[in-house]
Design an enzyme around this catalytic site. Structure first.
Site, PDB file in Angstrom:
ATOM      1  N   HIS A 199      45.654 -15.088  -4.440  1.00 59.69           N
ATOM      2  CA  HIS A 199      44.176 -14.514  -4.673  1.00 59.69           C
ATOM      3  C   HIS A 199      43.928 -12.982  -4.534  1.00 59.69           C
ATOM      4  CE1 HIS A 199      43.777 -18.771  -3.250  1.00 59.69           C
ATOM      5  NE2 HIS A 199      42.921 -18.743  -3.863  1.00 59.69           N
ATOM      6  N   ARG A 342      32.086 -24.377  -5.445  1.00 54.98           N
ATOM      7  CA  ARG A 342      33.255 -25.155  -4.852  1.00 54.98           C
ATOM      8  C   ARG A 342      32.915 -24.843  -3.328  1.00 54.98           C
ATOM      9  NH1 ARG A 342      39.243 -23.206  -5.715  1.00 54.98           N
ATOM     10  NH2 ARG A 342      38.505 -21.283  -4.113  1.00 54.98           N
ATOM     11  N   GLU A 441      44.147 -30.150  -8.439  1.00 57.12           N
ATOM     12  CA  GLU A 441      45.124 -29.034  -8.089  1.00 57.12           C
ATOM     13  C   GLU A 441      46.141 -29.439  -7.119  1.00 57.12           C
ATOM     14  OE1 GLU A 441      43.021 -25.986  -6.268  1.00 57.12           O
ATOM     15  OE2 GLU A 441      41.845 -26.986  -5.108  1.00 57.12           O
ATOM     16  N   ASP A 465      46.917 -23.681  -7.977  1.00 57.55           N
ATOM     17  CA  ASP A 465      47.700 -24.453  -6.859  1.00 57.55           C
ATOM     18  C   ASP A 465      48.389 -25.744  -7.624  1.00 57.55           C
ATOM     19  OD1 ASP A 465      47.076 -23.387  -4.383  1.00 57.55           O
ATOM     20  OD2 ASP A 465      45.116 -23.866  -4.611  1.00 57.55           O
ATOM     21  N   CYS A 512      39.965 -24.143 -14.383  1.00 56.27           N
ATOM     22  CA  CYS A 512      39.610 -22.955 -13.829  1.00 56.27           C
ATOM     23  C   CYS A 512      40.679 -22.048 -13.133  1.00 56.27           C
ATOM     24  CB  CYS A 512      38.275 -23.193 -12.779  1.00 56.27           C
ATOM     25  SG  CYS A 512      38.821 -24.354 -11.369  1.00 56.27           S
TER      26      CYS A 512
HETATM   27  C1  PEP Z   1      43.577 -23.053  -8.658  1.00 56.75           C
HETATM   28  O1  PEP Z   1      43.924 -23.455  -7.598  1.00 56.75           O
HETATM   29  O2  PEP Z   1      43.803 -22.787  -9.627  1.00 56.75           O
HETATM   30  C2  PEP Z   1      42.137 -22.475  -8.388  1.00 56.75           C
HETATM   31  C3  PEP Z   1      41.251 -22.225  -9.390  1.00 56.75           C
HETATM   32  O3  PEP Z   1      41.722 -22.347  -7.078  1.00 56.75           O
HETATM   33  P1  PEP Z   1      42.159 -21.019  -6.092  1.00 56.75           P
HETATM   34  O4  PEP Z   1      42.915 -19.979  -7.045  1.00 56.75           O
HETATM   35  O5  PEP Z   1      41.014 -20.605  -5.647  1.00 56.75           O
HETATM   36  O6  PEP Z   1      43.030 -21.656  -5.010  1.00 56.75           O
HETATM   37 MG    MG Z   2      43.392 -23.641  -5.698  1.00 56.14          MG
END
Ligand code: PEP
Ligand code: MG
Length: 584
Positions: A199, A342, A441, A465, A512
């Site tokens: 992140h 989300r 995910e 994920d 996404c």
């Molecule tokens: C993902 O897991 O691809 C996603 C978009 O969510 P995050 O990166 O916030 O876990």
């Molecule tokens: Mg995720």
């Protein structure tokens, strides 16, 4: 490269976090103490330098303790004797004297000498049966840690308070730390830990500042105020660059900015392939302020609003009104385009300081996201109510993260209906007809896509994920970053399965995760038939530019070929070959 060599140019290689080039002064941030120390051997000519470094770190430590004693409030006066003993210990022969000795004897750097001696002395105290003397090992640890901090020049700092233009150098930065970055101050950052899908990297890309992760030992090599170049395009950090390197990088930086400006100019036009197929491109945001960046980069809505950042860096949960105001701002700014909110994806690497469950040994598999919300329904309901109220001002879609099966979708939807009912009863303006979707995910959700599709209007594939859980590769761990492959055949097959199910069930399917923002993956994603791609805003212009060079028909046959491959290598080779054919 792990040898400090005066002010010679040093090139460090890491994992590309966020693209771009920045050149400036290093600013060391140490959030984790100084427990990991790199050892390197020194030559006879370096002994005096390392001893001098240790001496000055010990002097600074003693001065600091003197200042603490001087400023001690009256109610803490009984602790003076402990502090005095720390001051004595800092200069004691046992610790400091011995460390000086082994720098010379064993020809090792000051940090390593200090660490070795401190561990030895601590162990010695721990062996003493007398409880009082045994407890002195803690004093040794505290004093040596303070000396180490002064030795490495690392500081514990509040990132939001930094008031000069610098490049951050840290062991690690949490997503919460990163979201505190003030863009007018921080030009970029580099970390020893972390991977591309962490992140922290994601936020760097959204902030549009260059960053490199997984450097291993940058904090040991880079000193405060060193001039460094961060090359986010190649994943390099250059410490003490020569004049020649600086000139070369000034050119690279200029060319990069120029190309970015050209591509950005075209970013408001649609992303239509050479044979007339148009793809919808959306932006991912973490903060309300980023909406402007989505619009500036030609985004056609928000495909992912990571709402957890409204819960980090504060002392308690936000209220319904606070959330409502923020969502309303986002919705109004982007209307009539959609905002995909989300629900809280908290924990994992985004633990709340005020309600953390850091006793989990596997946080990525722990009480995260929807699992957390379904146990803290008060927190969940507050957010759902805020979303429904803000929906009055535009086009909101709600999306539940980390869904693993049907029960969670049904439970989440039940809470949404309860929130609608409560708002109705309280006569509070809201919308009850918003689209509901889930993130795909977790592999179990992908396998259950057919069943889950009956309950929702859209799927959004979270490849960050999904890759992590499919391949059992921690997305934030630099040691396995080389194995983190969204182009793994298993990941590609499961994505293709989810898209096919969504098509056959007549629901929309988006992506996404970070996979959507890498132009290399586009032939595959367009060929599979995803309805929307959502990404960090600054990635949108480049992705649009690449789509305009593709033919949809050709991408269909690329998908067929890719699905026949059995290894990542084969898939990557095939995609590279297609790129060459296209002249990209
Ligand atoms: C993902 O897991 O691809 C996603 C978009 O969510 P995050 O990166 O916030 O876990
Ligand atoms: Mg995720």
């Amino acid at each position: 490269m792990d040898k400090l060599s005066g002010s010679e140019e040093i090139v460090l290689t890491g994992i590309k976090g966020s693209p771009g080039i920045c050149i400036g002064q290093a600013y060391l941030v140490d959030k984790e103490g100084v427990d990991v120390v790199v050892k390197y051997d020194i030559g006879p000519q370096d002994v005096a330098r390392e001893q001098a470094r240790l001496k000055s770190a010990v002097k600074k430590t003693k001065d600091e303790i003197t200042a603490i004693i001087r400023d001690l409030p009256a109610e803490y006066i009984q602790h003076i004797s402990i502090l005095e003993s720390h001051k004595v210990l800092a200069g004691d022969k046992l610790l400091y004297g011995k460390a000086l000795e082994i720098i010379d004897q064993d020809r090792i750097n000051a940090e390593w000498a200090l660490k070795r001696i401190a561990s030895k002395v601590q162990a010695m105290f721990l062996d003493i049966p007398d409880p009082y003397l045994r407890s002195r090992s803690t004093d040794v640890a505290q004093v040596s840690e303070r000396i180490m901090g002064n030795l490495t020049g690392a500081e514990k700092v509040n990132i939001s308070k930094i008031n000069k233009r610098v490049i951050l150098v840290a062991r690690d930065l949490s997503p919460a730390d990163t979201s505190q970055i003030q863009l007018e101050k921080i030009m970029g950052f580099v970390t020893d830990k972390g991977g591309q899908a962490s992140h922290t990297s994601i936020i760097a890309r959204t902030l549009e500042i260059p960053s490199i992760q997984g450097l291993g030992n940058a904090t040991q090599i880079i000193q405060n105020e060193d001039i460094i170049i961060v090359d986010g395009l190649e994943g390099l950090v250059i410490v003490h660059p020569t004049d020649e390197t600086l000139l070369r990088y000034n050119d690279i930086q200029r060319d990069y900015e120029l190309r970015k400006a050209i591509v950005t100019r075209e970013s408001k036009s649609p992303a239509t392939t050479t044979d007339g197929y148009t793809m919808t491109l959306m932006g991912n945001i973490e903060l309300v302020e980023e909406v402007v960046s989505v619009l500036d980069h030609g985004g056609q809505g928000i495909g992912l609003f990571r709402t957890e950042f409204q819960y980090l860096n504060r002392a308690s949960y936000p209220s319904e009104d606070e959330l409502y105001e923020q969502y309303k701002d986002v919705v109004e700014l982007i209307a009539p385009e959609p905002v995909t909110i989300r629900t809280l994806d908290i924990n994992g690497d985004k633990a709340l300081a005020y309600d953390s469950n850091n006793d989990e040994s596997n946080p990525a598999l722990g009480l995260r996201a929807i699992r957390f919300c379904l146990t803290r329904t008060d927190v969940f309901m507050t957010q759902l109510r805020a979303i429904l109220r803000a929906a009055v001002y535009g086009n909101i879609r709600v999306m539940f993260p980390m869904i693993s099966g049907l029960e969670e979708v049904l439970a989440a939807k039940r809470h949404l209906h309860e929130a609608v009912k409560a708002l109705k009863k309280e006569n509070i303006p809201h919308r009850s007809d918003i689209e509901v979707g889930i993130m795909i995910e977790i592999p179990s959700a992908a396998y259950m896509a057919e069943v889950l599709a009956d309950e929702v209007s859209f799927f959004s594939i979270g490849t960050n994920d999904l890759t992590q859980y499919m391949l059992a590769i921690d997305r934030s761990n630099q040691k396995v970053a080389h194995l983190y492959k969204p182009l793994h055949p298993a990941v590609i097959r499961i994505i293709n399965h989810v898209v096919n199910v969504a098509k056959s069930k007549g629901i929309k399917v988006f992506m996404c995760g970070e996979m959507a923002s890498d132009p290399v993956n586009l032939p595959l994603l367009i060929g599979m038939g995803l309805d929307e791609l959502s990404m960090a805003p600054q990635a949108i212009p480049d992705v649009k530019d690449r789509i305009r060079k593709l033919s949809r028909e050709k991408t269909l046959s690329i998908v067929t070929d890719v699905l026949r491959q059995g290894s990542v290598e084969d898939i990557e080779r095939l995609i590279r070959c297609e790129e060459q054919k296209l002249g990209l």
